[in-house]
Motif scaffolding. Structure first.
Motif, short mmCIF file in Angstrom:
data_model
loop_
_atom_site.label_atom_id
_atom_site.label_comp_id
_atom_site.label_asym_id
_atom_site.label_seq_id
_atom_site.Cartn_x
_atom_site.Cartn_y
_atom_site.Cartn_z
N ARG A 105 1.98 7.56 -4.36
CA ARG A 105 1.39 8.09 -5.60
C ARG A 105 0.50 9.30 -5.26
NH1 ARG A 105 -0.93 3.68 -7.37
NH2 ARG A 105 0.95 3.02 -8.46
N GLY A 106 -0.37 9.15 -4.27
CA GLY A 106 -1.22 10.25 -3.86
C GLY A 106 -0.42 11.43 -3.34
N GLU B 137 0.81 -1.22 0.00
CA GLU B 137 0.00 0.00 0.00
C GLU B 137 0.85 1.27 0.00
OE1 GLU B 137 -3.31 0.98 -0.34
OE2 GLU B 137 -3.26 -1.04 -1.15
N VAL C 95 6.69 4.12 -8.70
CA VAL C 95 5.34 4.53 -8.33
C VAL C 95 4.42 4.69 -9.55
CG1 VAL C 95 4.00 6.39 -7.25
CG2 VAL C 95 6.13 5.61 -6.20
N ASN D 256 0.76 3.17 -3.28
CA ASN D 256 -0.45 3.97 -3.48
C ASN D 256 -0.40 5.26 -2.66
OD1 ASN D 256 -1.68 2.21 -5.31
ND2 ASN D 256 -2.57 0.99 -3.66
#
Length: 147
Positions: free
Chosen positions: A17-18, A11, A88, A14
């Motif tokens: 990435r955000g 995770e 990523v 993710n």
């Protein structure tokens, strides 16, 4: 934003990435704000009738923009040093580095984040001071339309 997810957790990619998208968006908006600020007429500076507070306000506004740029720069340096764009966004399959603390840009990123939080709180306090104590309608002046 301090990501507490361990780098071995799937995770984490993710979350990064955000974080990277949000950081990139903040950088773009800050550059746009700086551009617009230099290209458009600005109202006269607001005064508090206190020379020290007026100088602090000018310094805080300058430092907010500067530190956002340093924050983004250190984030980009960290991402490139850790090969995060490929991991990523590119789906390289490479594992994340075991520890981002091994990258010098991470220290800058962490210090600047704390300075930005302090400046944002100071900026909010200044806005409240203008609105509640001075009652000079500063918030209305910053809004769209007729001032």
């Amino acid at each position: 934003m301090h990501l507490k997810t361990p780098n071995i957790d799937p995770e984490k990619i993710n979350a990064l990435r955000g974080h990277m998208i949000a950081g990139g968006l903040i950088l773009i908006l800050t550059l746009l704000r700086i551009f617009v600020r230099f290209k458009t007429a600005s109202p006269n500076p607001v005064t508090t009738s206190n020379a020290f507070l007026d100088k602090v306000a000018a310094l805080v506004h300058l430092l907010l923009n500067l530190l956002v740029l340093v924050m983004a720069g250190s984030g980009i340096a960290l991402a490139l040093g850790a090969e995060l764009p490929d991991i990523v966004f590119g789906g390289s399959g490479q594992p994340l580095p075991m520890n981002f603390q091994d990258f010098p840009a991470r220290a800058v990123h962490g210090i600047v984040s704390k300075l930005l939080i302090a400046l944002i709180l100071l900026h909010i306090a200044g806005a409240i001071y203008h609105q509640v104590i001075l009652k000079d309608k500063l918030m209305k002046r910053m809004w769209f339309g007729k001032r």
